[in-house]
Design a protein around this motif. Sequence first.
Motif, PDB file in Angstrom:
ATOM      1  N   PHE A   1      47.338  39.772  40.282  1.00 25.36           N
ATOM      2  CA  PHE A   1      46.202  39.563  39.403  1.00 25.36           C
ATOM      3  C   PHE A   1      45.705  38.112  39.478  1.00 25.36           C
ATOM      4  CE2 PHE A   1      47.311  43.540  37.160  1.00 25.36           C
ATOM      5  CZ  PHE A   1      46.029  44.064  37.024  1.00 25.36           C
ATOM      6  N   GLU A   2      46.658  37.192  39.530  1.00 25.53           N
ATOM      7  CA  GLU A   2      46.265  35.786  39.625  1.00 25.53           C
ATOM      8  C   GLU A   2      45.520  35.511  40.930  1.00 25.53           C
ATOM      9  OE1 GLU A   2      48.363  31.348  39.403  1.00 25.53           O
ATOM     10  OE2 GLU A   2      49.562  33.183  39.242  1.00 25.53           O
TER      11      GLU A   2
ATOM     12  N   MET B   1      40.461  34.633  43.916  1.00 29.38           N
ATOM     13  CA  MET B   1      39.474  35.024  44.930  1.00 29.38           C
ATOM     14  C   MET B   1      38.116  35.299  44.302  1.00 29.38           C
ATOM     15  SD  MET B   1      41.862  37.521  47.268  1.00 29.38           S
ATOM     16  CE  MET B   1      40.516  37.955  48.356  1.00 29.38           C
ATOM     17  N   VAL B   2      38.125  35.924  43.123  1.00 28.82           N
ATOM     18  CA  VAL B   2      36.845  36.190  42.445  1.00 28.82           C
ATOM     19  C   VAL B   2      36.168  34.890  42.052  1.00 28.82           C
ATOM     20  CG1 VAL B   2      35.835  37.196  40.366  1.00 28.82           C
ATOM     21  CG2 VAL B   2      37.518  38.485  41.674  1.00 28.82           C
ATOM     22  N   ARG B   3      36.961  33.941  41.537  1.00 28.83           N
ATOM     23  CA  ARG B   3      36.377  32.648  41.173  1.00 28.83           C
ATOM     24  C   ARG B   3      35.785  31.940  42.388  1.00 28.83           C
ATOM     25  NH1 ARG B   3      41.101  32.235  37.937  1.00 28.83           N
ATOM     26  NH2 ARG B   3      42.061  30.928  39.543  1.00 28.83           N
ATOM     27  N   GLU B   4      36.534  31.936  43.495  1.00 32.09           N
ATOM     28  CA  GLU B   4      36.022  31.293  44.698  1.00 32.09           C
ATOM     29  C   GLU B   4      34.746  31.971  45.194  1.00 32.09           C
ATOM     30  OE1 GLU B   4      39.157  31.325  47.498  1.00 32.09           O
ATOM     31  OE2 GLU B   4      40.334  29.747  46.499  1.00 32.09           O
ATOM     32  N   ALA B   5      34.723  33.315  45.156  1.00 27.90           N
ATOM     33  CA  ALA B   5      33.522  34.028  45.591  1.00 27.90           C
ATOM     34  C   ALA B   5      32.339  33.709  44.682  1.00 27.90           C
ATOM     35  CB  ALA B   5      33.792  35.532  45.610  1.00 27.90           C
TER      36      ALA B   5
END
Length: 356
Positions: free
Chosen positions: A166-167, A172-176
């Motif tokens: 999850f982390e 990855m979502v934050r970077e995207a």
Amino acid sequence: MDSSEEHARCPARGTCPVFLAMSAGTVRYAPLGLCPALEGSLREEPWGTDSPPQPDQGLPPPLAAVPVPWKSTDPCQGHRESPGALVETSAGEEAQGQEGPAATQLDVLRLRSSSMEIREKGSEFLKEELHRAQKELKLKDEECERLSKVREQLEQELEELTASLFEEAHKMVREANMKQAASEKQLKEARGKVDTILFAEFQAWREAPTLDKTCPFLERVHREDVGPCLDFTMQELSTLVRAAVEDNTLTIEPVASQTLPAVKVAEVECSSTNTCALSGLTRTCRHRIRLGDSESHYYISPSSRARITAVCNFFTYIRYIQQGLVRQDAEPMFWEIMRLRKEMSLAKLGFFPQEA
């Protein structure tokens, strides 16, 4: 006679056919009127309970075996029954009365010993089964405890793995999201600040990339950036350098301190290690250039090298786009070209890294 003896006689001795005598354990019967010798042989012979009665010797068979006709005129008719039945009943009752208690007591003792033996064996069997069941139960408890520990360990590892996944997914979502925001910002900047006409010219060139400098996009870049950046004091050599850069035949190599210049006599004045061949200024030259397949080498200053390198980087990138090696959207490509144009402008103005 004994009180236990019973004599049954008819009123007329001569006419009564049977004489019955019963004593302790003996029953005798015979027809009356026989000879005295025969009657003497019918005397009583007492026998104990321990010695079985002996069969009579020389006596006629009992009445049960030899039927005797009876007359209705016999005065004893009303008191007579079958002699055989009487003898059998009396003997059976007496034998049962004497042997019954001992046999019953023996059977009871046997049953008691058998029940005690069965009880002991059953108790031993139950103890063995209980011990075996306790042992199996202990083994199962140990196995359950071990499996419980394994399950707890697996659950802990699963929780840790889930948390790490999850982390990582959130990262990855934050970077995207950050990349998307940066791209959107660049797009807004591209639409609001660089010239829209220049961007339209770049999009037209990107649809059919070519190195022909007559197209609007490359013609503008040559006129505004490439030409001024490669415009040196020595015009003849500058023209040759520009043509070699466009044809991708120019070579730049460092100069070692012990290397002596191998140039023609007529070029010695502009090709010394202390004079730049393009600007004509006295500078320490750490690099030299070679044009195409020519054996002549020209020493250049750091400033001239920075200007040539900036133009070469621009042409290298547009060649990659033409060959299809750059797979990006139009906006990132356009901003990369703008960055390369900025480096050419800075190099033309004399701003370059010190290591150049």
